[in-house]
Design a protein around this motif. Structure first.
Motif, short mmCIF file in Angstrom:
data_model
loop_
_atom_site.label_atom_id
_atom_site.label_comp_id
_atom_site.label_asym_id
_atom_site.label_seq_id
_atom_site.Cartn_x
_atom_site.Cartn_y
_atom_site.Cartn_z
N ILE A 218 3.68 1.12 3.26
CA ILE A 218 3.73 0.00 4.20
C ILE A 218 4.40 -1.14 3.46
CG2 ILE A 218 2.39 -1.61 5.59
CD1 ILE A 218 0.14 0.61 5.47
N PHE B 235 -4.56 12.06 6.65
CA PHE B 235 -4.69 11.10 5.57
C PHE B 235 -5.49 11.67 4.40
CE2 PHE B 235 -5.11 7.06 3.55
CZ PHE B 235 -6.41 7.02 3.07
N TYR C 67 -0.39 11.91 2.55
CA TYR C 67 -0.86 12.70 3.68
C TYR C 67 -0.57 14.17 3.41
CZ TYR C 67 -1.32 8.52 6.57
OH TYR C 67 -1.70 7.31 7.09
N LEU D 192 -5.27 6.42 -0.21
CA LEU D 192 -4.52 5.17 -0.14
C LEU D 192 -4.67 4.46 -1.48
CD1 LEU D 192 -4.67 2.50 2.65
CD2 LEU D 192 -5.25 1.86 0.33
N TYR E 190 0.84 -1.19 0.00
CA TYR E 190 0.00 0.00 0.00
C TYR E 190 0.88 1.24 0.00
CZ TYR E 190 -3.25 -3.45 1.84
OH TYR E 190 -4.01 -4.56 2.02
N ARG F 103 -3.58 0.71 -3.47
CA ARG F 103 -3.03 -0.63 -3.29
C ARG F 103 -2.11 -0.98 -4.46
NH1 ARG F 103 -7.83 -0.40 -0.76
NH2 ARG F 103 -8.08 -1.60 1.14
N ARG G 190 5.09 -5.82 7.08
CA ARG G 190 5.27 -4.91 8.21
C ARG G 190 3.95 -4.28 8.60
NH1 ARG G 190 9.64 -0.78 8.55
NH2 ARG G 190 9.08 -1.11 10.72
N ARG G 191 3.98 -3.65 9.77
CA ARG G 191 2.78 -2.98 10.27
C ARG G 191 3.07 -1.52 10.57
NH1 ARG G 191 2.96 -7.68 13.27
NH2 ARG G 191 1.49 -9.29 12.67
N ALA G 192 4.03 -0.94 9.87
CA ALA G 192 4.42 0.43 10.15
C ALA G 192 4.45 1.24 8.87
CB ALA G 192 5.80 0.47 10.81
N LEU G 193 4.06 2.49 8.98
CA LEU G 193 4.19 3.42 7.87
C LEU G 193 5.60 3.97 7.84
CD1 LEU G 193 1.03 5.72 8.03
CD2 LEU G 193 1.72 4.29 6.09
N PHE H 291 7.60 7.06 6.07
CA PHE H 291 7.30 8.31 5.40
C PHE H 291 8.47 8.81 4.57
CE2 PHE H 291 3.25 9.93 6.96
CZ PHE H 291 3.01 9.13 8.06
N GLN I 298 0.35 5.52 0.69
CA GLN I 298 -0.59 6.54 1.15
C GLN I 298 -0.02 7.93 0.96
OE1 GLN I 298 -1.81 5.73 5.20
NE2 GLN I 298 -2.35 3.61 4.78
#
Lengths: 115, 112
Positions: free
Chosen positions: B93, B46, B36, B49, B32, B51, B97-100, B102, B34
Motif C-alpha cells: 500500500i 491474507f 498473500y 502484514l 505496509y 509495517r 493511497r487506499r489500494a493494494l 500486487f 502484505q
C-alpha cells in the motif's frame, strides 16, 4: 470464519452486453473493493468504496464500470458494455477498517468470459 | 516507473526445507507490505502484514522481513510441506493511497 461471497462463480456473456457481478462482504466490514485478474497476470485494483461512495479507483475503472451498494448487504460491480478484454476473474474484497494496516478478505471470485 | 518484482520462475524445494521468496519494489514508499497465498482459481488469502517501521514479523512457520533501504521483503516458510504449494503474492500500500498493488507472484512447489 466469516467470508466474502460472490455470485455468479462463472458467467459467459456476449460482447456489448451488460454484466452485474454480486458480492456479499463480511457483515461488520465498512470498506469494499473490486480487483480483477486476467488469466496468467497479476491481481489488479479496480475500485474501493466507503460510506456509499468511491474512495479510490484505478485507470482500468473507466466509464464502463460502476459500483453500487443497493442495500445493507450487497455490493455490485456493473460493466455496461463488455469487451473481450474484460474477460478475467473479478474479486470482491472487504475490510473492517481502512486498508492501511488491516486485513483484507477476498472472495473466491467471479470468472467472466466475454465472447 | 513503479514496479513490484517477484521471481517469476517457480521455486521447487524439498519437504522440510525452508522456502524463501523475494519481493523487490521500485518507486514506492509503502507504509505496509502484505503477503498473500493464492491457489489456482481461488481468491488471495491474507497471510502476514508488516509495517515500514518493523524489520520482521512471524506467524507460526511464516516469517516476513522488510528492508526499506533495500526496498525488499523476504517471505520464509520453514519446515515446508507439500500443502504449502501455491502462488505467493507480495502486495503493498503506497503512502497516501487506499489500494493494494500486487506483484505477479512466485509459485512454490514443495516436493514430498
Amino acid at each position: 470464519e466469516p467470508e466474502v461471497t460472490q455470485t455468479p462463480s462463472h458467467q459467459v456473456t456476449q460482447m456489448g452486453q451488460e454484466v452485474i457481478l454480486r458480492c456479499v462482504p463480511i457483515s461488520n466490514h465498512l470498506y469494499f473493493y473490486w480487483y480483477r485478474q486476467i488469466l496468467g497476470q497479476k491481481v489488479e485494483f479496480l475500485v474501493s468504496f466507503y460510506n456509499n461512495e468511491i474512495s479510490e479507483k484505478s485507470e482500468i475503472f473507466d466509464d464502463q464500470f460502476s459500483v453500487e451498494r443497493p442495500d445493507g448487504s450487497n455490493f455490485t460491480l456493473k460493466i455496461r458494455s463488455t469487451k473481450l478484454e474484460d474477460s478475467a476473474m473479478y474479486f470482491c474484497a472487504s475490510s473492517e477498517r481502512t486498508i492501511s494496516g488491516n486485513t483484507i478478505y477476498f472472495g473466491e471470485g467471479s470468472w467472466l468470459t466475454v465472447v | 516507473s513503479q514496479k513490484i518484482e517477484q521471481n517469476s520462475e517457480a521455486l521447487n524445494i524439498q519437504e522440510g526445507k525452508t522456502a524463501t521468496l523475494t519481493c523487490n519494489y521500485t518507486n514506492y514508499s509503502p507504509a505496509y507490505l502484505q503477503w498473500y497465498r493464492q491457489d489456482p482459481g481461488r481468491g488471495p488469502v491474507f497471510l502476514l502484514l508488516i509495517r515500514e517501521n518493523e524489520k520482521e514479523k512471524r506467524k507460526e512457520r511464516l516469517k516476513v522481513t522488510f528492508d526499506t533501504t533495500l526496498k525488499q521483503s523476504l517471505f520464509h516458510i520453514t519446515a515446508s510441506q507439500p500443502a504449502d504449494s501455491a502462488t505467493y503474492l507480495c502486495a503493498l500500500i503506497d503512502t497516501g493511497r487506499r489500494a493494494l498493488t500486487f506483484g505477479s507472484g512466485t509459485r512454490l512447489q514443495v516436493q514430498p
